[in-house]
Design an enzyme around this catalytic site. Structure first.
Site, PDB file in Angstrom:
ATOM      1  N   ALA A  33      29.487  22.821 -15.820  1.00 25.83           N
ATOM      2  CA  ALA A  33      28.788  22.652 -17.112  1.00 25.83           C
ATOM      3  C   ALA A  33      27.312  22.961 -16.882  1.00 25.83           C
ATOM      4  O   ALA A  33      26.425  22.183 -17.235  1.00 25.83           O
ATOM      5  CB  ALA A  33      29.002  21.264 -17.697  1.00 25.83           C
ATOM      6  N   HIS A  35      23.532  24.183 -16.669  1.00 25.76           N
ATOM      7  CA  HIS A  35      22.438  24.316 -17.633  1.00 25.76           C
ATOM      8  C   HIS A  35      21.185  24.776 -16.885  1.00 25.76           C
ATOM      9  O   HIS A  35      21.243  25.067 -15.681  1.00 25.76           O
ATOM     10  CB  HIS A  35      22.229  22.998 -18.380  1.00 25.76           C
ATOM     11  CG  HIS A  35      22.080  21.800 -17.491  1.00 25.76           C
ATOM     12  ND1 HIS A  35      21.070  21.665 -16.571  1.00 25.76           N
ATOM     13  CD2 HIS A  35      22.848  20.674 -17.353  1.00 25.76           C
ATOM     14  CE1 HIS A  35      21.180  20.516 -15.935  1.00 25.76           C
ATOM     15  NE2 HIS A  35      22.268  19.890 -16.364  1.00 25.76           N
ATOM     16  N   HIS A  38      20.440  23.222 -13.417  1.00 25.16           N
ATOM     17  CA  HIS A  38      21.200  23.820 -12.319  1.00 25.16           C
ATOM     18  C   HIS A  38      20.635  25.208 -11.983  1.00 25.16           C
ATOM     19  O   HIS A  38      20.521  25.574 -10.815  1.00 25.16           O
ATOM     20  CB  HIS A  38      22.674  23.979 -12.695  1.00 25.16           C
ATOM     21  CG  HIS A  38      23.381  22.702 -13.033  1.00 25.16           C
ATOM     22  ND1 HIS A  38      23.775  22.385 -14.313  1.00 25.16           N
ATOM     23  CD2 HIS A  38      23.777  21.659 -12.263  1.00 25.16           C
ATOM     24  CE1 HIS A  38      24.390  21.212 -14.312  1.00 25.16           C
ATOM     25  NE2 HIS A  38      24.401  20.739 -13.085  1.00 25.16           N
ATOM     26  N   GLN A  62      33.881  10.233  -7.394  1.00 26.49           N
ATOM     27  CA  GLN A  62      32.585   9.659  -7.777  1.00 26.49           C
ATOM     28  C   GLN A  62      32.599   9.087  -9.191  1.00 26.49           C
ATOM     29  O   GLN A  62      31.582   8.624  -9.678  1.00 26.49           O
ATOM     30  CB  GLN A  62      31.447  10.664  -7.585  1.00 26.49           C
ATOM     31  CG  GLN A  62      31.422  11.814  -8.566  1.00 26.49           C
ATOM     32  CD  GLN A  62      30.357  12.826  -8.180  1.00 26.49           C
ATOM     33  OE1 GLN A  62      30.470  13.536  -7.190  1.00 26.49           O
ATOM     34  NE2 GLN A  62      29.291  12.907  -8.971  1.00 26.49           N
ATOM     35  N   GLN A 149      15.762  16.330  -8.425  1.00 26.94           N
ATOM     36  CA  GLN A 149      15.131  15.002  -8.442  1.00 26.94           C
ATOM     37  C   GLN A 149      15.716  14.147  -9.566  1.00 26.94           C
ATOM     38  O   GLN A 149      15.630  12.928  -9.538  1.00 26.94           O
ATOM     39  CB  GLN A 149      13.620  15.162  -8.639  1.00 26.94           C
ATOM     40  CG  GLN A 149      12.859  13.845  -8.629  1.00 26.94           C
ATOM     41  CD  GLN A 149      11.504  13.960  -9.263  1.00 26.94           C
ATOM     42  OE1 GLN A 149      10.751  14.887  -8.944  1.00 26.94           O
ATOM     43  NE2 GLN A 149      11.176  13.052 -10.178  1.00 26.94           N
ATOM     44  N   ARG A 188      25.831  15.777 -19.509  1.00 26.93           N
ATOM     45  CA  ARG A 188      26.355  14.749 -20.419  1.00 26.93           C
ATOM     46  C   ARG A 188      25.624  14.721 -21.760  1.00 26.93           C
ATOM     47  O   ARG A 188      26.042  14.007 -22.670  1.00 26.93           O
ATOM     48  CB  ARG A 188      26.289  13.375 -19.757  1.00 26.93           C
ATOM     49  CG  ARG A 188      27.266  13.232 -18.590  1.00 26.93           C
ATOM     50  CD  ARG A 188      27.391  11.789 -18.109  1.00 26.93           C
ATOM     51  NE  ARG A 188      28.548  11.607 -17.245  1.00 26.93           N
ATOM     52  CZ  ARG A 188      28.506  11.656 -15.905  1.00 26.93           C
ATOM     53  NH1 ARG A 188      27.370  11.866 -15.283  1.00 26.93           N
ATOM     54  NH2 ARG A 188      29.613  11.485 -15.199  1.00 26.93           N
TER      55      ARG A 188
HETATM   56  P1  AMP Z   1      25.665  17.684 -11.452  1.00 24.16           P
HETATM   57  O1  AMP Z   1      26.365  18.926 -11.886  1.00 24.16           O
HETATM   58  O2  AMP Z   1      25.304  16.762 -12.573  1.00 24.16           O
HETATM   59  O3  AMP Z   1      26.345  17.000 -10.302  1.00 24.16           O
HETATM   60  O4  AMP Z   1      24.262  18.170 -10.880  1.00 24.16           O
HETATM   61  C1  AMP Z   1      24.209  19.116  -9.841  1.00 24.16           C
HETATM   62  C2  AMP Z   1      22.800  19.198  -9.339  1.00 24.16           C
HETATM   63  O5  AMP Z   1      21.938  19.603 -10.397  1.00 24.16           O
HETATM   64  C3  AMP Z   1      22.269  17.844  -8.832  1.00 24.16           C
HETATM   65  O6  AMP Z   1      21.524  18.046  -7.650  1.00 24.16           O
HETATM   66  C4  AMP Z   1      21.395  17.396  -9.968  1.00 24.16           C
HETATM   67  O7  AMP Z   1      20.344  16.537  -9.554  1.00 24.16           O
HETATM   68  C5  AMP Z   1      20.848  18.721 -10.465  1.00 24.16           C
HETATM   69  N1  AMP Z   1      20.365  18.563 -11.834  1.00 24.16           N
HETATM   70  C6  AMP Z   1      21.024  18.027 -12.885  1.00 24.16           C
HETATM   71  N2  AMP Z   1      20.234  17.977 -13.972  1.00 24.16           N
HETATM   72  C7  AMP Z   1      19.037  18.501 -13.598  1.00 24.16           C
HETATM   73  C8  AMP Z   1      17.797  18.715 -14.263  1.00 24.16           C
HETATM   74  N3  AMP Z   1      17.621  18.388 -15.547  1.00 24.16           N
HETATM   75  N4  AMP Z   1      16.792  19.263 -13.560  1.00 24.16           N
HETATM   76  C9  AMP Z   1      16.955  19.595 -12.244  1.00 24.16           C
HETATM   77  N5  AMP Z   1      18.091  19.420 -11.560  1.00 24.16           N
HETATM   78  C10 AMP Z   1      19.116  18.877 -12.227  1.00 24.16           C
END
Ligand code: AMP
Length: 281
Positions: A33, A35, A38, A62, A149, A188
């Protein structure tokens, strides 16, 4: 761009690129997903490394039993297009059985950190995160792995894990990418109704207030947390999970903010749990 489904393919490719071709590998673990947040990680990896791999895996371990594992957005085709557009050479999209073979009984638990912050309300969450990231880093052996972060407690857990397991990968942390109005991008956010989307700004607003207070010289935890709580009080429908001032390495609460201290919030906006944070200057 190639799409791999098995650990063996990822490992083989990584070895050839790093050893025979003498390249460096940047790895970006995600749950898909994808954005702009990522995308910023993928671009950072592409700027630093000759090869970039992005993993897309909604990691069941998780998620808690009552969380959103089943309905978490799965958009592989669009994710692959985004990953490629920002510089990925490989997408690794394994099945659950590939990451957790039948009978899998090995988990990584970062004691002491796993139960703090998000780990308090999401019991077992960081055990699942540490386990899957360890599996990914062992498989790909990247030179660098890129994390946001945005998930600051996750960063602390993974830094500890990489140090403890003596993994050779360097952890790189990238800034939080936000919408123009301040909302931190999150996979989300699509769950939010229009009204909830407006309420969700309370998280970033509370952080701005805390940053301003800290910049004005008041760096006491009580004062900073109280200031954030006052911002949340204006949106009584939001349920606070935590508001904490902690040492970013240990995730233990501190009395006074120093440069590098983590101020983090988590809250339920309707049925959606959101997180946000700032590293105080
Ligand atoms: P996730 O797909 O939610 O597991 O996120 C994958 C990676 O993208 C993780 O290292 C998150 O911290 C990073 N991430 C998610 N949202 C953001 C954001 N708004 N800005 C920067 N990195 C993000």
């Amino acid at each position: 761009m190639e799409i791999f489904r098995t650990v063996a393919e990822l490992r083989q490719w990584s070895r050839v690129e790093r050893k025979q071709a003498q390249g460096t590998l940047g790895f970006v673990p995600t749950m898909g997903a994808l954005h702009a947040g990522h995308a910023s990680l993928i671009r950072a990896a592409a700027a630093d490394c000759t090869n970039v791999a992005v993993s897309i895996f909604v990691n069941p371990t998780q998620f808690g039993p009552h969380e959103d594992y089943a309905r978490y957005p799965r958009t592989l085709d669009a994710d692959c297009a985004l990953a490629e557009a920002h510089g990925a050479h490989v997408v690794f999209a394994p099945s659950v059985e590939e990451m957790y073979p039948a009978g899998a009984a090995t988990f990584v638990d970062v004691e002491g950190l796993s139960e703090r912050m998000d780990g308090q309300s999401r019991h077992g969450h960081f055990r699942g995160v540490a386990t899957v990231v360890a599996k990914l880093l062992i498989a790909a052996e990247p030179d660098r792995a890129y994390f946001g972060q945005k998930d600051a407690a996750q960063v602390a857990v993974l830094r500890r894990m990489v140090a403890d397991l003596r993994l050779s990968t360097e952890i790189v942390v990238c800034p939080i990418v936000r919408e123009a109005d301040g909302l931190a991008l999150s996979s989300r956010n699509i769950y939010l109704s229009a009204a909830e989307r407006a309420q969700a700004l309370t998280l970033s607003r509370s952080l701005s207030k805390v940053e301003a207070l800290a910049a004005s010289g008041d760096r006491r935890a009580d004062a900073l947390i109280a200031a954030a709580r006052r911002v949340f009080a204006a949106e009584p429908t939001i349920r606070i999970d935590y508001i904490e001032l902690v040492d970013w390495a240990t995730l233990k609460p501190v009395e006074t903010a120093v440069p590098g201290t983590l101020f983090a919030v988590a809250a339920w906006v309707g049925a959606t749990r959101l997180i946000d944070n700032t590293i105080l200057g």
